[in-house]
Design a protein around this motif. Structure first.
Motif, PDB file in Angstrom:
ATOM      1  N   ARG A 180       0.831  -1.202   0.000  1.00 32.17           N
ATOM      2  CA  ARG A 180       0.000   0.000   0.000  1.00 32.17           C
ATOM      3  C   ARG A 180       0.867   1.254   0.000  1.00 32.17           C
ATOM      4  NH1 ARG A 180      -2.861  -3.767   2.863  1.00 32.17           N
ATOM      5  NH2 ARG A 180      -5.069  -3.978   2.326  1.00 32.17           N
ATOM      6  N   HIS A 197      -7.653   5.167   2.928  1.00 33.58           N
ATOM      7  CA  HIS A 197      -9.014   4.913   2.455  1.00 33.58           C
ATOM      8  C   HIS A 197      -9.215   5.424   1.028  1.00 33.58           C
ATOM      9  CE1 HIS A 197     -10.340   3.352   6.266  1.00 33.58           C
ATOM     10  NE2 HIS A 197      -9.929   4.435   6.900  1.00 33.58           N
ATOM     11  N   GLU A 200      -8.139   2.602  -1.225  1.00 34.09           N
ATOM     12  CA  GLU A 200      -9.173   1.568  -1.272  1.00 34.09           C
ATOM     13  C   GLU A 200     -10.352   2.015  -2.139  1.00 34.09           C
ATOM     14  OE1 GLU A 200     -10.182   0.812   2.762  1.00 34.09           O
ATOM     15  OE2 GLU A 200      -8.181   0.126   3.312  1.00 34.09           O
ATOM     16  N   HIS A 204     -11.736   0.362  -5.560  1.00 33.38           N
ATOM     17  CA  HIS A 204     -13.154  -0.025  -5.594  1.00 33.38           C
ATOM     18  C   HIS A 204     -13.847   0.565  -6.823  1.00 33.38           C
ATOM     19  CE1 HIS A 204     -17.271  -0.738  -4.291  1.00 33.38           C
ATOM     20  NE2 HIS A 204     -17.518   0.549  -4.458  1.00 33.38           N
ATOM     21  N   THR A 222      -6.583  -8.275  -3.485  1.00 31.71           N
ATOM     22  CA  THR A 222      -6.073  -7.773  -2.213  1.00 31.71           C
ATOM     23  C   THR A 222      -5.182  -8.822  -1.566  1.00 31.71           C
ATOM     24  OG1 THR A 222      -8.091  -6.470  -1.878  1.00 31.71           O
ATOM     25  CG2 THR A 222      -6.710  -6.888   0.067  1.00 31.71           C
ATOM     26  N   TYR A 228      -1.728  -4.965  -2.773  1.00 34.44           N
ATOM     27  CA  TYR A 228      -2.506  -5.507  -3.875  1.00 34.44           C
ATOM     28  C   TYR A 228      -1.576  -6.176  -4.884  1.00 34.44           C
ATOM     29  CZ  TYR A 228      -6.148  -2.533  -1.931  1.00 34.44           C
ATOM     30  OH  TYR A 228      -7.073  -1.951  -1.086  1.00 34.44           O
TER      31      TYR A 228
END
Length: 232
Positions: A180, A197, A200, A204, A222, A228
């Motif tokens: 990350r 966030h 993420e 998404h 993930t 990832y």
């Protein structure tokens, strides 16, 4: 991995004995065609893993900053594809069992036999090659400029600038986990100020975009506790 025109297998040699590491293990493995990188501690290994994927890790048990068994357990969870070989002076059956339960692929004792070490790494190398060859490849790729994801049937998915940066970082090492932290570093000038966030949410939304446009899921998986991986 052994073909002359193939990328050499990368081996992390994690050993705090400088003489053993620098004068015996690294020269031996490099003569045998491995790309061997030495490091004296768990911290050095973790730092290198952020930017450098390894195929195999030769791991000493008695490191100054962490227990080799604990490192093995962590690596097996965080990087399930990497080959782990434990190198230790503990030759007892309970210690060997402890290493195998931690997830290592092989358990070698010191003083190490050079031929046994090389044969162990070669066998593990072949096993990893076979496993990779068995994985299905879905044929997605980025276009030359990186602004589109191209599907085998000719369809494409246009990317925004953040999506382009994200996919370029993942595509640089396909099928290898990317942390990350490494992804956030390409998305912001100061990764420390970047809200995880947001990463993420970006992934998404990109997954949703791909599914709506093509009916297929984006092959970004993930990796729990790490980041990832791009599985194409």
């Amino acid at each position: 991995m052994n073909n002359a025109d193939a990328v050499r297998t990368r081996v992390a040699v994690v050993e705090d004995d400088d003489e053993l590491r620098e004068e015996i293990l690294l020269p031996l493995l490099r003569r045998e065609g491995f790309e061997a990188i030495g490091m004296p501690s768990a911290l050095s290994l973790y730092r290198d893993l952020v930017a450098t994927p390894f195929d195999l890790i030769l791991l000493d048990v008695g490191l100054p900053d962490d227990d080799g068994f604990a490192i093995a357990r962590h690596l097996r969870k965080a990087a399930s594809k990497v080959g782990l070989v434990m190198l230790t002076g503990y030759a007892s059956a309970p210690s060997r069992l402890r290493g195998l339960e931690a997830g290592v692929d092989a358990y070698l004792t010191k003083p190490i036999d050079s031929a046994e070490l090389v044969a162990t790494l070669r066998n593990l190398e072949r096993r990893l090659d076979s496993r990779d060859a068995a994985l299905p490849r879905i044929g997605w790729k980025l276009d030359e400029l990186g602004w589109k994801i191209l599907l085998p049937d000719g369809r494409s998915i246009e990317l925004s600038l953040p999506e382009r940066r994200l996919m370029a970082q993942l595509a640089a090492t396909p099928r290898e986990p990317v942390t990350r932290e490494a992804l956030m570093a390409v998305l912001a000038e100061d990764a420390d100020d970047f809200d995880p966030h947001r990463l993420e949410m970006l992934i998404h939304r990109l997954r949703k975009k791909c599914l709506q446009a093509t009916g297929q899921e984006l092959p970004v998986r993930t990796v729990r506790g790490v980041g990832y991986v791009l599985a194409w």
